[in-house]
Design an enzyme around this catalytic site. Sequence first.
Site, PDB file in Angstrom:
ATOM      1  N   ARG A 183       0.819  -1.218   0.000  1.00  0.00           N
ATOM      2  CA  ARG A 183       0.000   0.000   0.000  1.00  0.00           C
ATOM      3  C   ARG A 183       0.849   1.262   0.000  1.00  0.00           C
ATOM      4  O   ARG A 183       0.461   2.281  -0.568  1.00  0.00           O
ATOM      5  CB  ARG A 183      -0.925   0.018   1.220  1.00  0.00           C
ATOM      6  CG  ARG A 183      -2.089  -0.946   1.144  1.00  0.00           C
ATOM      7  CD  ARG A 183      -3.077  -0.714   2.274  1.00  0.00           C
ATOM      8  NE  ARG A 183      -3.768   0.559   2.129  1.00  0.00           N
ATOM      9  CZ  ARG A 183      -4.680   1.011   2.995  1.00  0.00           C
ATOM     10  NH1 ARG A 183      -4.980   0.307   4.058  1.00  0.00           N
ATOM     11  NH2 ARG A 183      -5.265   2.164   2.794  1.00  0.00           N
ATOM     12  N   LYS A 226       8.040  -2.234   6.169  1.00  0.00           N
ATOM     13  CA  LYS A 226       7.436  -3.227   5.273  1.00  0.00           C
ATOM     14  C   LYS A 226       8.296  -3.459   4.034  1.00  0.00           C
ATOM     15  O   LYS A 226       8.419  -4.586   3.552  1.00  0.00           O
ATOM     16  CB  LYS A 226       6.029  -2.778   4.887  1.00  0.00           C
ATOM     17  CG  LYS A 226       5.054  -2.816   6.051  1.00  0.00           C
ATOM     18  CD  LYS A 226       3.631  -2.500   5.616  1.00  0.00           C
ATOM     19  CE  LYS A 226       2.676  -2.629   6.806  1.00  0.00           C
ATOM     20  NZ  LYS A 226       1.268  -2.380   6.407  1.00  0.00           N
ATOM     21  N   ASP A 260      -3.035   0.168  -3.971  1.00  0.00           N
ATOM     22  CA  ASP A 260      -4.020   0.253  -2.890  1.00  0.00           C
ATOM     23  C   ASP A 260      -5.321  -0.371  -3.370  1.00  0.00           C
ATOM     24  O   ASP A 260      -5.821  -0.028  -4.442  1.00  0.00           O
ATOM     25  CB  ASP A 260      -4.227   1.731  -2.533  1.00  0.00           C
ATOM     26  CG  ASP A 260      -5.143   1.934  -1.337  1.00  0.00           C
ATOM     27  OD1 ASP A 260      -5.803   0.962  -0.920  1.00  0.00           O
ATOM     28  OD2 ASP A 260      -5.200   3.063  -0.824  1.00  0.00           O
ATOM     29  N   ALA A 277      -4.020  -9.778  -0.961  1.00  0.00           N
ATOM     30  CA  ALA A 277      -4.460  -8.572  -0.247  1.00  0.00           C
ATOM     31  C   ALA A 277      -5.967  -8.577  -0.033  1.00  0.00           C
ATOM     32  O   ALA A 277      -6.728  -9.013  -0.893  1.00  0.00           O
ATOM     33  CB  ALA A 277      -4.058  -7.325  -1.035  1.00  0.00           C
ATOM     34  N   THR A 278      -6.383  -8.096   1.129  1.00  0.00           N
ATOM     35  CA  THR A 278      -7.814  -7.963   1.410  1.00  0.00           C
ATOM     36  C   THR A 278      -8.020  -6.803   2.378  1.00  0.00           C
ATOM     37  O   THR A 278      -7.207  -6.601   3.287  1.00  0.00           O
ATOM     38  CB  THR A 278      -8.388  -9.270   2.003  1.00  0.00           C
ATOM     39  OG1 THR A 278      -9.810  -9.219   1.996  1.00  0.00           O
ATOM     40  CG2 THR A 278      -7.901  -9.509   3.415  1.00  0.00           C
ATOM     41  N   TYR A 303     -15.992  -8.945   7.578  1.00  0.00           N
ATOM     42  CA  TYR A 303     -15.012  -9.870   7.013  1.00  0.00           C
ATOM     43  C   TYR A 303     -15.704 -11.077   6.372  1.00  0.00           C
ATOM     44  O   TYR A 303     -15.348 -11.503   5.277  1.00  0.00           O
ATOM     45  CB  TYR A 303     -14.045 -10.337   8.100  1.00  0.00           C
ATOM     46  CG  TYR A 303     -12.932 -11.222   7.586  1.00  0.00           C
ATOM     47  CD1 TYR A 303     -11.916 -10.704   6.793  1.00  0.00           C
ATOM     48  CD2 TYR A 303     -12.901 -12.580   7.897  1.00  0.00           C
ATOM     49  CE1 TYR A 303     -10.895 -11.515   6.307  1.00  0.00           C
ATOM     50  CE2 TYR A 303     -11.882 -13.391   7.426  1.00  0.00           C
ATOM     51  CZ  TYR A 303     -10.886 -12.858   6.629  1.00  0.00           C
ATOM     52  OH  TYR A 303      -9.881 -13.669   6.149  1.00  0.00           O
ATOM     53  N   LYS A 354     -15.368 -11.782   2.379  1.00  0.00           N
ATOM     54  CA  LYS A 354     -14.706 -12.970   1.822  1.00  0.00           C
ATOM     55  C   LYS A 354     -15.691 -13.880   1.090  1.00  0.00           C
ATOM     56  O   LYS A 354     -15.336 -14.492   0.076  1.00  0.00           O
ATOM     57  CB  LYS A 354     -13.998 -13.744   2.941  1.00  0.00           C
ATOM     58  CG  LYS A 354     -12.899 -12.973   3.648  1.00  0.00           C
ATOM     59  CD  LYS A 354     -11.850 -12.407   2.704  1.00  0.00           C
ATOM     60  CE  LYS A 354     -10.898 -13.426   2.142  1.00  0.00           C
ATOM     61  NZ  LYS A 354      -9.808 -12.814   1.354  1.00  0.00           N
ATOM     62  N   LEU A 387      -7.755 -21.204   9.785  1.00  0.00           N
ATOM     63  CA  LEU A 387      -7.004 -20.317  10.679  1.00  0.00           C
ATOM     64  C   LEU A 387      -5.520 -20.633  10.512  1.00  0.00           C
ATOM     65  O   LEU A 387      -5.088 -21.759  10.747  1.00  0.00           O
ATOM     66  CB  LEU A 387      -7.447 -20.541  12.127  1.00  0.00           C
ATOM     67  CG  LEU A 387      -6.779 -19.667  13.186  1.00  0.00           C
ATOM     68  CD1 LEU A 387      -7.099 -18.190  12.971  1.00  0.00           C
ATOM     69  CD2 LEU A 387      -7.212 -20.109  14.584  1.00  0.00           C
ATOM     70  N   VAL A 388      -4.743 -19.628  10.096  1.00  0.00           N
ATOM     71  CA  VAL A 388      -3.347 -19.853   9.712  1.00  0.00           C
ATOM     72  C   VAL A 388      -2.421 -19.587  10.894  1.00  0.00           C
ATOM     73  O   VAL A 388      -2.465 -18.519  11.517  1.00  0.00           O
ATOM     74  CB  VAL A 388      -2.955 -18.934   8.531  1.00  0.00           C
ATOM     75  CG1 VAL A 388      -1.529 -19.244   8.078  1.00  0.00           C
ATOM     76  CG2 VAL A 388      -3.935 -19.100   7.373  1.00  0.00           C
TER      77      VAL A 388
END
Length: 343
Positions: free
Chosen positions: A36, A43, A63, A84-85, A173, A177, A205-206
Amino acid sequence: MNGGCKVCVTGGSGYIGSWLIKKLLAKGHTVHATLRDLKNESKVELLKKLPQSEDKLVLFEADIYNPKDFHPAIQGCQFVFHVATPLIHQPSASSSSQYEDTVEASIEGYRSIALSCLRSGTVKRLIYTASVVAASPLKQDGSGFKDQIDETCWTPLNHSCEYLYLEPFYKDYTYSKTLTEKHALSHGNDENGGGLEVVTLACGLVGGDTLQSFTPSSGAVFIAQIMQNEKAYTSLKFLQELLGKIPLVHIDDVCEAHIFCMESTSISGRFLCASSYISLQEMANLYALHYPEFNVKQEYEDGLKKDIKWASTKLCDRGFVYRYDAKMILDDCIKCARRMGDL
């Protein structure tokens, strides 16, 4: 592909994005990564210090709230990983178009990226990082859960799951998704697809280690029962309430699954991605058994949910092999939390 190809990864400095880029560079691929803000030194440095980044990594500023930004990064690529989300509705000051919410931003962002893939003339496959929050086995009529969870399951957005309304984030969310993945799959199947193969990987869940300098939000959720972190624990409860149990997957398996979908000769459609499917009680029991030094939150089994079976085999049927089971994922989450000073 042995000599490497050119790929694009959106959301390059994120938890999944950065780990995926590291693995792609190690395999000899040239990576176009989007962030972004290229002025965010931490980053940028995260990615520039990766092995092979000097010769094989090109950074682009893009972005999701101004999705045309992604077009230059996609040009010349053969594969695009859309990781990206928008998690929180925070349009930047430079955005040329303002969306109503994260749902609209996510869908319009995907649509623009898919269009850039088609216009490029080089992109063969678009791989979208989806989420299992879009694959709830809840019945559409709200009468309970189906017997199993697989790729045919879609979260009923009209359902009155109480946790969807505890915090706006959960609802936003889940809607984002679910609707974006449905749009991605419909776009990949229609006559305007232009030969572009679309894959959606609905990840559990990561957990595991991280390249970031802080504990990722999903890592905090993993250790919520140990840390007595009520906010993170509520996220665990939300996942169980929505999905019956909690699908777990290691960060390394997630990224290997993405690369597997890239390296397959031809592949498209929806794939759930998780190596374990366990209840809060089973997770607490694993912690209590292997980490008795911690005061683990006591859990009580919900008989209405414990019989739901994880029935997704599509990815493994194609030849993918998970390397990490539930205990290994939790072990690596503990190691990461200790390294970060959380434990």
